[in-house]
Write a protein that holds these residues in place. Sequence first.
Motif, mmCIF file in Angstrom:
data_model
loop_
_atom_site.group_PDB
_atom_site.id
_atom_site.type_symbol
_atom_site.label_atom_id
_atom_site.label_comp_id
_atom_site.label_asym_id
_atom_site.label_seq_id
_atom_site.Cartn_x
_atom_site.Cartn_y
_atom_site.Cartn_z
ATOM 1 N N GLY A 1 0.826 -1.208 0.000
ATOM 2 C CA GLY A 1 0.000 0.000 0.000
ATOM 3 C C GLY A 1 0.852 1.246 0.000
ATOM 4 O O GLY A 1 2.048 1.206 0.327
ATOM 5 N N MET A 2 0.237 2.356 -0.357
ATOM 6 C CA MET A 2 0.943 3.633 -0.351
ATOM 7 C C MET A 2 0.961 4.246 1.054
ATOM 8 O O MET A 2 1.666 5.217 1.300
ATOM 9 C CB MET A 2 0.271 4.615 -1.319
ATOM 10 C CG MET A 2 0.100 4.104 -2.733
ATOM 11 S SD MET A 2 1.609 3.438 -3.475
ATOM 12 C CE MET A 2 2.670 4.883 -3.456
ATOM 13 N N ARG A 3 0.190 3.686 1.966
ATOM 14 C CA ARG A 3 0.124 4.146 3.349
ATOM 15 C C ARG A 3 0.358 2.969 4.289
ATOM 16 O O ARG A 3 0.160 1.818 3.912
ATOM 17 C CB ARG A 3 -1.256 4.759 3.641
ATOM 18 C CG ARG A 3 -1.581 5.988 2.794
ATOM 19 C CD ARG A 3 -0.774 7.192 3.258
ATOM 20 N NE ARG A 3 -1.134 8.381 2.498
ATOM 21 C CZ ARG A 3 -0.545 8.739 1.360
ATOM 22 N NH1 ARG A 3 0.436 7.999 0.849
ATOM 23 N NH2 ARG A 3 -0.913 9.840 0.728
ATOM 24 N N LYS A 4 0.758 3.269 5.518
ATOM 25 C CA LYS A 4 0.977 2.208 6.498
ATOM 26 C C LYS A 4 -0.336 1.545 6.894
ATOM 27 O O LYS A 4 -0.375 0.345 7.175
ATOM 28 C CB LYS A 4 1.669 2.771 7.744
ATOM 29 C CG LYS A 4 3.101 3.230 7.517
ATOM 30 C CD LYS A 4 3.710 3.753 8.814
ATOM 31 C CE LYS A 4 5.145 4.213 8.596
ATOM 32 N NZ LYS A 4 5.755 4.745 9.841
ATOM 33 N N ALA B 1 4.940 -2.136 3.288
ATOM 34 C CA ALA B 1 5.518 -0.976 2.620
ATOM 35 C C ALA B 1 6.131 -1.417 1.298
ATOM 36 O O ALA B 1 6.541 -2.573 1.135
ATOM 37 C CB ALA B 1 6.571 -0.334 3.501
ATOM 38 N N ILE B 2 6.193 -0.495 0.352
ATOM 39 C CA ILE B 2 6.784 -0.801 -0.949
ATOM 40 C C ILE B 2 8.296 -0.703 -0.843
ATOM 41 O O ILE B 2 8.840 0.364 -0.527
ATOM 42 C CB ILE B 2 6.243 0.162 -2.022
ATOM 43 C CG1 ILE B 2 4.736 -0.066 -2.207
ATOM 44 C CG2 ILE B 2 6.985 -0.030 -3.343
ATOM 45 C CD1 ILE B 2 4.072 0.963 -3.097
ATOM 46 N N GLN C 1 2.463 7.077 -9.966
ATOM 47 C CA GLN C 1 3.911 7.189 -10.183
ATOM 48 C C GLN C 1 4.611 5.867 -9.919
ATOM 49 O O GLN C 1 5.527 5.468 -10.656
ATOM 50 C CB GLN C 1 4.481 8.282 -9.278
ATOM 51 C CG GLN C 1 5.969 8.516 -9.437
ATOM 52 C CD GLN C 1 6.373 8.898 -10.848
ATOM 53 O OE1 GLN C 1 5.597 9.497 -11.596
ATOM 54 N NE2 GLN C 1 7.587 8.529 -11.246
ATOM 55 N N GLN C 2 4.182 5.152 -8.884
ATOM 56 C CA GLN C 2 4.799 3.866 -8.571
ATOM 57 C C GLN C 2 4.539 2.841 -9.672
ATOM 58 O O GLN C 2 5.414 2.038 -10.025
ATOM 59 C CB GLN C 2 4.269 3.338 -7.237
ATOM 60 C CG GLN C 2 4.940 2.071 -6.751
ATOM 61 C CD GLN C 2 6.429 2.233 -6.553
ATOM 62 O OE1 GLN C 2 6.879 3.095 -5.814
ATOM 63 N NE2 GLN C 2 7.218 1.394 -7.220
ATOM 64 N N THR D 1 -2.186 6.705 -15.613
ATOM 65 C CA THR D 1 -0.722 6.719 -15.721
ATOM 66 C C THR D 1 -0.242 6.996 -17.137
ATOM 67 O O THR D 1 0.930 7.314 -17.341
ATOM 68 C CB THR D 1 -0.131 5.376 -15.279
ATOM 69 O OG1 THR D 1 -0.501 4.348 -16.230
ATOM 70 C CG2 THR D 1 -0.606 4.982 -13.893
ATOM 71 N N GLY D 2 -1.122 6.813 -18.134
ATOM 72 C CA GLY D 2 -0.723 6.941 -19.526
ATOM 73 C C GLY D 2 -0.167 5.657 -20.108
ATOM 74 O O GLY D 2 0.124 5.600 -21.310
#
Length: 321
Positions: free
Chosen positions: A46-49, A63-64, A100-101, A125-126
């Motif tokens: 996840g992007m958050r804890k 965490a990443i 972005q990730q 994201t494109g």
Amino acid sequence: MKILVLALDSVFDTGLTVMLDALKLANRFAAMQTGGALTFDVSIVGMRKKVRSGQGLAIPVQAIASNVKPDWVVVPALNTSTPELLVPALGRRDVNEAKQQLRIWHAQGAHIAASCIGTFLLAETGLLDGGEATTTWWLGPLFRQRYPKVALDESRMLVPSGRIVTAGAAMGHLDLALWLIHKASPELAAMVSRYLLADLRSSQAPYIVPSHLAQADPAIQRFERWARDHLKEGFSLDEAASALATSPRTLQRRCQAVLGKSPLAYFQDLRVERARSLVHGSDMDLDAIAAEVGYVDGSTLGTLLRDRLGRGVRELRADLR
């Protein structure tokens, strides 16, 4: 196969869990066959804890780690099923960080899979630009509007395009999971499918409700109302355009922009929908139903129903018994 499942706040509970359950079941069968070796190394990141699902349940995310290079990244759907909820959610801070990730992982060579509304996050994201995709069928018009560089076909359940694969609405998460398992082992996929009483489906078309698609645009809503009043008649683009006080060319363009199909194709969708309703809800024979929706004989309609829905009249009526 190293798989990262990206869980963001308010993720669709069923989509996330059905993906995890299918992969866990595949690992169980693989371990039985190999004496313990796992086919899929799955982590939830996840992007958050702290991340909570759409139902408010805590999701145990990791965490990443920058040193982890996944083979696949899976993006489940956010629990936002309407444009009014979805569009603001796509601007959230954690969603922007996830975009972005995803670009980083893709640049490192990872394959990326997204289901249902997760396809919107991926499109942001494109990475889908210039390629093909599918999405939640009832949000097809919004997808076309936001991502005109993507060739969308929401009638398909799964669309591989390069190192990316997208899947359709809601339970399309399960179709995606079975597809991933099949990539590793067709035998495993067949076993998981049998245990879950689920087959890998190729199309969303039998589930699409044409009137819901029309709600995305006032002009298409007017066309839909006109079309329903003229199902018994042969379709005329000129008559439809005249009734809507527009030109045939403008109506063609509007249908293509919103629905991804011609006015005639949408008219036929409405005929199929009405015919299926009569098959299910009446004792009329096929010839009588055909006359109600503008076909000369039942055999033509029967062929169309089988082509569009994958089932004939007998199978459709048997579903109700």
